[in-house]
Design a protein around this motif. Structure first.
Motif, PDB file in Angstrom:
ATOM      1  N   TYR A  64      13.253 -30.777   7.301  1.00  0.00           N
ATOM      2  CA  TYR A  64      13.278 -30.028   8.555  1.00  0.00           C
ATOM      3  C   TYR A  64      14.089 -30.723   9.637  1.00  0.00           C
ATOM      4  O   TYR A  64      14.627 -30.077  10.527  1.00  0.00           O
ATOM      5  CB  TYR A  64      11.842 -29.816   9.052  1.00  0.00           C
ATOM      6  CG  TYR A  64      11.027 -28.934   8.151  1.00  0.00           C
ATOM      7  CD1 TYR A  64      11.343 -27.584   8.014  1.00  0.00           C
ATOM      8  CD2 TYR A  64       9.957 -29.425   7.418  1.00  0.00           C
ATOM      9  CE1 TYR A  64      10.609 -26.754   7.183  1.00  0.00           C
ATOM     10  CE2 TYR A  64       9.208 -28.607   6.587  1.00  0.00           C
ATOM     11  CZ  TYR A  64       9.532 -27.273   6.471  1.00  0.00           C
ATOM     12  OH  TYR A  64       8.797 -26.460   5.644  1.00  0.00           O
ATOM     13  N   VAL A  65      14.170 -32.049   9.560  1.00  0.00           N
ATOM     14  CA  VAL A  65      14.832 -32.808  10.621  1.00  0.00           C
ATOM     15  C   VAL A  65      16.322 -32.468  10.691  1.00  0.00           C
ATOM     16  O   VAL A  65      16.892 -32.336  11.769  1.00  0.00           O
ATOM     17  CB  VAL A  65      14.650 -34.327  10.392  1.00  0.00           C
ATOM     18  CG1 VAL A  65      15.243 -35.118  11.543  1.00  0.00           C
ATOM     19  CG2 VAL A  65      13.181 -34.669  10.202  1.00  0.00           C
ATOM     20  N   VAL A  66      16.948 -32.324   9.534  1.00  0.00           N
ATOM     21  CA  VAL A  66      18.407 -32.238   9.486  1.00  0.00           C
ATOM     22  C   VAL A  66      18.927 -30.862   9.078  1.00  0.00           C
ATOM     23  O   VAL A  66      20.122 -30.687   8.841  1.00  0.00           O
ATOM     24  CB  VAL A  66      18.982 -33.285   8.503  1.00  0.00           C
ATOM     25  CG1 VAL A  66      18.549 -34.679   8.891  1.00  0.00           C
ATOM     26  CG2 VAL A  66      18.570 -32.961   7.072  1.00  0.00           C
ATOM     27  N   MET A  67      18.035 -29.891   8.986  1.00  0.00           N
ATOM     28  CA  MET A  67      18.437 -28.579   8.500  1.00  0.00           C
ATOM     29  C   MET A  67      19.603 -27.992   9.308  1.00  0.00           C
ATOM     30  O   MET A  67      20.574 -27.492   8.756  1.00  0.00           O
ATOM     31  CB  MET A  67      17.223 -27.657   8.606  1.00  0.00           C
ATOM     32  CG  MET A  67      17.025 -26.805   7.405  1.00  0.00           C
ATOM     33  SD  MET A  67      15.483 -25.918   7.576  1.00  0.00           S
ATOM     34  CE  MET A  67      14.546 -26.787   6.342  1.00  0.00           C
ATOM     35  N   ASN A  68      19.468 -28.069  10.602  1.00  0.00           N
ATOM     36  CA  ASN A  68      20.513 -27.535  11.472  1.00  0.00           C
ATOM     37  C   ASN A  68      21.815 -28.323  11.299  1.00  0.00           C
ATOM     38  O   ASN A  68      22.898 -27.728  11.185  1.00  0.00           O
ATOM     39  CB  ASN A  68      20.019 -27.592  12.921  1.00  0.00           C
ATOM     40  CG  ASN A  68      20.960 -26.928  13.901  1.00  0.00           C
ATOM     41  OD1 ASN A  68      21.940 -27.531  14.309  1.00  0.00           O
ATOM     42  ND2 ASN A  68      20.674 -25.694  14.275  1.00  0.00           N
TER      43      ASN A  68
END
Lengths: 266, 266, 266
Positions: B25-29
């Motif tokens: 979730y931290v790096v999804m974007n």
């Protein structure tokens, strides 16, 4: 029509509507920052246990199905039910429904469950929902042929305002079509431009009963902010930041100066 | 070798491969924006119900275990199974497996379940997977001693291309090692640089059967984009945006001018 | 007092504490980047199965309830239990508890479960937890009346250091109050500024037993980084990047030059 747009823009800044956002994990941060820059107050509440009550105290609900699993589906169902009971506008973003067919069933279920104010998708998603074949790659739409017609058809079938995005954007209530010609191709080089548009459309829908005007205001604000950002940087990393800057500084004069749209009778 | 790298770089831009991304979730974007800038088409589909079918229509699968829970584990299992059936390349990023031992078991299970094209981790993760003691702090690796050897050993044991990142990066298929000397220490001051590399490696793997070349192309593109970004800003907040800009503008000439790597026989 | 602040600032850079972060999905990336820039080592481990053991090897635990669902609640419970057993400082951020009443019960349960080092919220959240009526819109606080008193009262009731943020920030252990006057209103125009403060406060708490000093160091660092960022850009998209830059370059001289705070006896 532009005067009504200006009124909606000002009303968002003045009222700072609370937007209940159920969106995908990829763009959550972008959606929150875009709403704050635009003058709204976002809150991402995504547990089934909290969703119903939180929608009830919100001014609009944004539902984006980009990351659905069983739990988020339940949160969406609870929130859409609550929105129907409490007369909260719902903006529905059927992300990926052209590539993942089971999402079409979920969207149809939501349309039966409660009143949706606006369905907003890219050309491929709107075509898929209207029953046409769509040419897509994953969550991206590959061609715009027949999108305006699909938009009108879906609006008539669902009795909802339908917005499709692409090279040109279309807004239809089944009786007329507004064609918006602002925007920048850089939106296809950053993630979540369409999702941000849906979030902003929730903010405008929170302050306007006329969903055609609400959709038009959001499209003009987002597209013109993108055009101005592109003039500052045509590279996606810095463009993203400039886009948020321009959503923050956008005002009636800027909208009036740059807006390009036309209205057609169906 | 550089000519093959150039071909892969051009093929990504030309084919715009669809990458199924299951990441943390931290790096999804960040992963989504990096893939778009690099010319690929990312889609984050993470529910167990949708994962199998979505992998089947994708050109590569990126699996990052940084945020796994039981549901995401199931989505990963379904996607890796689908990738095996449909001959889709899988890039596996064993984030955190040196600090959280149960993740090693999960990675080993995945290696049995389906054919993994590339395992890519930092030095600590690769050492942990190869059975060595690793000196780590949480998800970060603290020293590079013995990493090249661990890389070779793991490649031989798993019959997979193994990539380890650190001060120098290593690519090995167990028979040779490519040592890549590009990069910037600023990558340790932003979150997800390694994850972004894994995502980009999925895009290059989608268009090349030679996974050594696919890995090398991704490493050169990411590391050189980082070097160029650092010249524009050596502060992490603005560096991040400049890094995405440079992933967007990178081209064969830039790669040829800056690439620093050597090949060793094992 | 400023000398103690300087020591904490230097100790974070020197020790690079491992921070176990359980935060909301919206700000996860921002929190990770802020911690890296500030000199700490963040890891977001959010599954119930992994949470207990990971807290045990961490130097501090940051718990933010902004996106809780049943699974994340369980991860938080496991981590707070582990922190109590292993004497790890816990920073608790009760996001949204003023608007969503069930979150107050969850926070109260956590306060019983383990020893919390610092409770940090905005004015509305601290008032709600102290039993006062709070004037909020979703996750945002609308007025600062009576916040200092609520802060003192909650500190006394819970025997915990309490921090409330707003136009002025307050830190209290129930016996004294530190009033911090640094900051910028732009923090209300980006998402997650308060959450980033909580994350940074976990890093300072990891290296200092005096939680008043830990809280003060974090508030000064974050607020002054914000002030300096605002001088570079007063638009939210670019401000965000400049804020991270300034968290990276902040040092004792900058803190000493800009710090504005006073101490009151209760």
């Amino acid at each position: 029509m532009i005067d009504e747009v200006v009124k909606v823009l000002n009303d968002v800044k003045r009222k700072m509507p609370l937007i209940h956002v159920i969106t995908n994990y990829v763009v959550m941060n972008d959606n929150a920052n875009a709403l704050l820059s635009f003058g709204a107050s976002p809150a991402m509440v995504m547990s089934p246990e909290e969703a119903y009550d939180f929608t009830a105290i919100s001014n609009a609900l944004y539902v984006n199905i980009g990351s659905i699993n069983n739990e988020i589906k339940q949160a969406i169902i609870n929130s859409v039910s609550s929105a129907s009971v409490h007369k909260i506008p719902v903006i529905l973003d059927p992300v990926g429904c052209a590539a993942i067919k089971s999402r079409i069933d979920f969207v149809k279920m939501l349309l039966k469950l409660g009143s949706i104010s606006i369905i907003k998708g890219n050309g491929g998603e709107i075509k898929a929902l209207s029953g046409e074949n769509a040419n897509v790659k994953g969550v991206d739409s590959l061609d715009d042929n027949g999108v305006m017609e699909a938009c009108i058809k879906l609006a008539q079938k669902t009795n909802t305002v339908v917005v499709s995005t692409g090279k040109e954007d279309y807004i239809s209530d089944g009786k007329k079509v507004v064609i918006v010609k602002n925007g920048t191709p850089l939106f296809t080089k950053i993630t979540g431009a369409g999702c941000t548009l849906g979030a902003i459309m929730s903010a405008t829908s929170a302050v306007s009963d006329d969903k055609i005007i609400a959709a038009l205001t959001a499209l003009l604000a987002v597209n013109i902010a993108g055009e101005l950002a592109e003039k500052e940087s045509n590279l996606p990393g810095t463009f993203r930041a400039k886009f948020i800057n321009n959503l923050y500084i956008i005002n009636p004069d800027i909208i009036k100066k740059h807006a390009k749209f036309e209205v057609l009778k169906v």
